[in-house]
Structures are given as C-alpha cells and as structure tokens.
Scaffold this active site. Structure first.
Site, short mmCIF file in Angstrom:
data_model
loop_
_atom_site.label_atom_id
_atom_site.label_comp_id
_atom_site.label_asym_id
_atom_site.label_seq_id
_atom_site.Cartn_x
_atom_site.Cartn_y
_atom_site.Cartn_z
N HIS A 146 0.95 -1.43 -0.50
CA HIS A 146 -0.12 -0.53 -0.17
C HIS A 146 0.64 1.01 -0.02
O HIS A 146 1.33 1.20 0.28
CB HIS A 146 -0.82 -0.48 1.37
CG HIS A 146 -0.52 0.28 2.89
ND1 HIS A 146 0.42 0.74 3.73
CD2 HIS A 146 -0.25 -1.07 3.09
CE1 HIS A 146 0.37 0.52 4.48
NE2 HIS A 146 0.28 -0.09 4.42
N ASP A 173 -0.63 4.14 0.77
CA ASP A 173 -0.21 4.95 1.97
C ASP A 173 -0.60 4.99 2.97
O ASP A 173 0.49 3.89 3.60
CB ASP A 173 -2.10 5.59 1.94
CG ASP A 173 -2.41 4.07 2.68
OD1 ASP A 173 -2.02 3.11 2.68
OD2 ASP A 173 -3.45 4.35 3.60
N ASP A 188 6.16 1.24 7.92
CA ASP A 188 4.65 0.80 7.32
C ASP A 188 4.30 1.44 6.16
O ASP A 188 3.69 2.77 6.41
CB ASP A 188 4.05 0.92 8.35
CG ASP A 188 2.66 -0.29 8.36
OD1 ASP A 188 2.49 -0.45 7.38
OD2 ASP A 188 1.49 0.20 9.35
N GLU A 233 -5.06 2.27 2.65
CA GLU A 233 -4.93 0.11 3.74
C GLU A 233 -5.47 1.12 4.49
O GLU A 233 -5.46 0.84 5.97
CB GLU A 233 -3.82 0.03 2.98
CG GLU A 233 -3.43 -1.09 4.23
CD GLU A 233 -3.17 -1.45 5.44
OE1 GLU A 233 -3.40 -2.27 6.38
OE2 GLU A 233 -2.54 -0.18 6.08
N GLU A 234 -4.78 2.29 5.42
CA GLU A 234 -4.60 2.68 6.62
C GLU A 234 -6.06 3.17 7.16
O GLU A 234 -5.69 3.25 8.04
CB GLU A 234 -3.63 3.76 6.76
CG GLU A 234 -2.04 3.53 6.56
CD GLU A 234 -1.56 2.75 7.51
OE1 GLU A 234 -2.44 1.77 8.68
OE2 GLU A 234 -0.75 2.51 7.58
N GLU A 246 4.39 -6.31 4.24
CA GLU A 246 3.74 -5.85 5.54
C GLU A 246 5.40 -5.77 6.15
O GLU A 246 6.03 -7.29 5.63
CB GLU A 246 3.42 -6.71 5.53
CG GLU A 246 1.68 -5.95 5.34
CD GLU A 246 1.08 -4.82 6.41
OE1 GLU A 246 2.05 -4.51 6.94
OE2 GLU A 246 -0.40 -4.28 5.87
N HIS A 259 4.04 3.26 12.43
CA HIS A 259 3.36 4.15 12.87
C HIS A 259 4.04 5.22 13.86
O HIS A 259 2.83 5.77 15.05
CB HIS A 259 1.76 3.73 12.93
CG HIS A 259 0.86 3.53 12.30
ND1 HIS A 259 0.06 2.87 12.96
CD2 HIS A 259 1.77 2.67 11.39
CE1 HIS A 259 -0.62 2.11 11.30
NE2 HIS A 259 0.12 2.38 10.68
#
Length: 363
Positions: free
Chosen positions: A68, A70, A98, A128-129, A157, A333
């Site tokens: 992903h 984003d 991530d 995705e987030e 991932e 994150h």
C-alpha cells in the site's frame, strides 16, 4: 517526480519523501504509474490511485505482490533522515516501516524481473490505513477482480524479513449497563450503572487465565480479549444511569468472524451488545506447495501474524496469502518510525531470487 529505478536505496528515500497520507496518494501514484508505464514487459492498469502491473508470459503459476502507498498522518517526521547505528544505517521518517520499504522493493523488482519463472502481478494500492470502504484492493476486487487472480499473494507488510502466515481476525464491540440517575448526596435513590460494569470486567479478567494459544496449520496464535475504553457519567455529583465498555477481541484464524461474534455473545449474554467492527481472519495456507516453496526459499521458520492485514482480503477471494517485507512492525506508526536500509536488500534478494528461479535477485 521521476523515480530512480536504478538504485534501490535512493528509490526508497524518494518514495518515503513523497508524502502520501491516506486519501492523498495521487502524487506518489502518478510517479509509480509513470515508472511502470515505461516498462515494456508489464501491462499497467490504474484504478483510482492504485496501480496493477502484470507480466503475461504464460507461466503455469502467477504470484501477486502487493504493497500500500498510503501512510498514517505525518507528525514532523518528513522529510526522512539517515541515521548510522551500530547495526547499520536506518532511514527514519513516516512510512519507512509501514510500508514504503516493501513498496520500494516491489517496484525495484518489477523493473528488473523481465522474464520471471512465474508470472507476477504487482499491486500498489491506496487507502489501507483507513476505513475499508476506501481500500484500493477492495476497489480493484469490485471493479476488476480478474486483475487479482493469482495462485499466491505476498503482502509486503513489515515482518523483519520473516514469513508471517495468515492474520488474526478482529472484533470491536460495546456492552452497556443501565441504571437510574440520582444526586450523589442521595445515591441510594438511584442505581449506579458504572458499578454494574464489575461482572463484565471480571469476565474479562478471568478470560486472561485461560489458555489463549490456538494452533492453526502449524502456527500458534495468541488471542486477546481486552477492555479498551470505558465511558459513563455526566457530572461529578450525579449517579450515572448509563455506562459503556468497549472491548476488542483478536481471534485466531481457526474461526470465522461470525463464529467469533457468536462466541462473544454467549460469553456476554445478558448485556446489550453493539458490534462496531468485525473482520474475518486469514488461515496461513502455508501447506500449499507454492507457499511452502517460498517459505523454503526465505529459509527461516514462519511465524503467525498478530494483527489484521489485507491477507484476509486475499483469503476471502480464495487466494493463499502471506506477509513478507522489510522493517520491524513494532516501529510502525511511531513518530520515529524507521527501517534498516540493508533489510531492503535482503528482502529483494529473497523475493527476487524466488520469483525468477535463480536463487538470488537480479543485480
């Protein structure tokens, strides 16, 4: 922005420094599309801010590799910076872990593997987030499900270069207790709804004492059932007539989301339940020959995936899927999110070598 497909490390930093918070992936998607469209061996399709690039070599097996584009919101952690540490160089910045490290590996390999031993579908997708309704994989599955057809899906991932099979399901729900409001100076004239949370909390506490380990297809998953939020009351001198506890159940892929919900309703029978979120898990599928082949190629023992990932979407489409990519998920994150730069080389070598059948990635 023209992406540098010739240098994996430079490409990584370019991708990280192109801010792409969820719903704002257009600039990065444009750059990825421009890079992929210049590659003669790939057929490129764009849906929204998601890209699908496929080889069509007539190979007997097709592997889908997805990442992903984003990230979660930026908190003064862009542009990226390089840090020299005792165990190597780290790129620090939003999205490094991530999962722009995985995106960089996939894009770099997509440019190099012109004649892989397996047909490959490369997917770079948006959103995705955030809420599932925006997820790029979901949009592709709705509009062009044929583009996602594959014998195995690998989701890039962050797994620190280990294969992580399947994923947990998740259920978030609230339980409500009701009482009677009264002045706290005359509390005996009311009924305290917060006090009535006690039996719910005792069930949760006692649940921690049972064995939360569940084995599925050779991998052992650790389940979790926890209160995560409590609310109630309107003022410091008022007996509350309503209290709500929010609970999160992370369940192993030996059961469906419907079965997990039924289990929770039995456990908390007697309290009004509102389901806020419910997502199916994904079984590991590592017993499939193609998945087993990849695990053997990586050369480390596979682990269970804690948390929910989009492998569950592929599982729902009937496609075995696993998680594999650079970066330590514990860094995801964080404000100082980072990824060891050499981890990209290691993942590119393992994945590229397996896809082209040579045992090592094209250099």
């Amino acid at each position: 922005m023209a992406l540098d497909l010739g240098d994996l490390h430079a490409l990584f930093r370019q991708i990280v420094d192109c801010e792409s918070v969820s719903r704002h992936e257009k600039e990065l998607a444009d750059a990825v599309e421009a890079a992929l469209s210049g590659l003669a061996h790939l057929e490129v399709t764009r849906i929204g801010n998601s890209l699908v690039a496929r080889t069509t070599l007539g190979r007997p097996e097709r592997v889908l590799v997805a990442g992903h584009l984003d990230t979660v919101p930026v908190v003064d952690n862009l542009p990226s910076r390089l840090e020299h540490r005792s165990d190597g160089d780290y790129l620090v910045g939003r999205g490094t872990c991530d999962m722009k490290g995985g995106v960089a590996v996939a894009l770099w390999l997509a440019a190099r593997l012109t004649e892989p031993a397996k047909d490959v579908t490369w997917v770079f997708y948006e959103a995705e987030e955030i809420a599932a309704e925006y997820n790029g994989l979901g949009l592709i599955a709705t509009q062009r499900p044929d583009l996602l057809e594959a014998d195995l899906a690998i989701l890039m991932e962050p797994t620190d270069g280990r294969v992580e099979g399947g994923c947990q399901g998740t259920m978030r729900f609230t339980l409500t207790t009701l009482g009677t409001a009264a002045h706290s100076a005359r509390s005996w004239t009311g009924h305290n709804a917060i006090h009535d949370l006690r039996p719910i909390l005792e069930i949760l506490r006692d649940w921690q004492g049972h064995d939360p380990l569940v084995e599925v297809d050779g991998l052992t998953y650790h389940e979790g059932l926890n209160a995560t939020m409590v609310s109630g009351g309107v003022a410091g001198n008022v007996i509350p007539d309503r209290a709500v506890v929010q609970i999160n159940y992370r369940f192993a892929p030996d059961k469906s989301a419907a079965e997990a919900q039924a289990q929770m309703r039995r456990l908390f029978d007697g309290w009004p339940m509102e389901v806020l979120d419910l997502s199916d898990p994904a079984r590991p599928g590592l017993d499939r020959p193609l998945a087993r082949s990849f695990v053997d190629g990586v050369g480390t023992e596979p682990l269970p995936k804690y948390g929910w990932t989009d492998v569950a979407r592929f599982f729902g489409l009937g496609i075995p899927a696993l998680n594999f990519g650079p970066g330590d998920a514990l860094c995801a994150h964080k404000a100082d999110e980072c990824c060891r730069v050499a981890a990209l080389d290691e993942c590119a070598s393992a994945l590229g070598g397996w896809l082209d059948g040579s045992g090592e990635a094209a250099r």
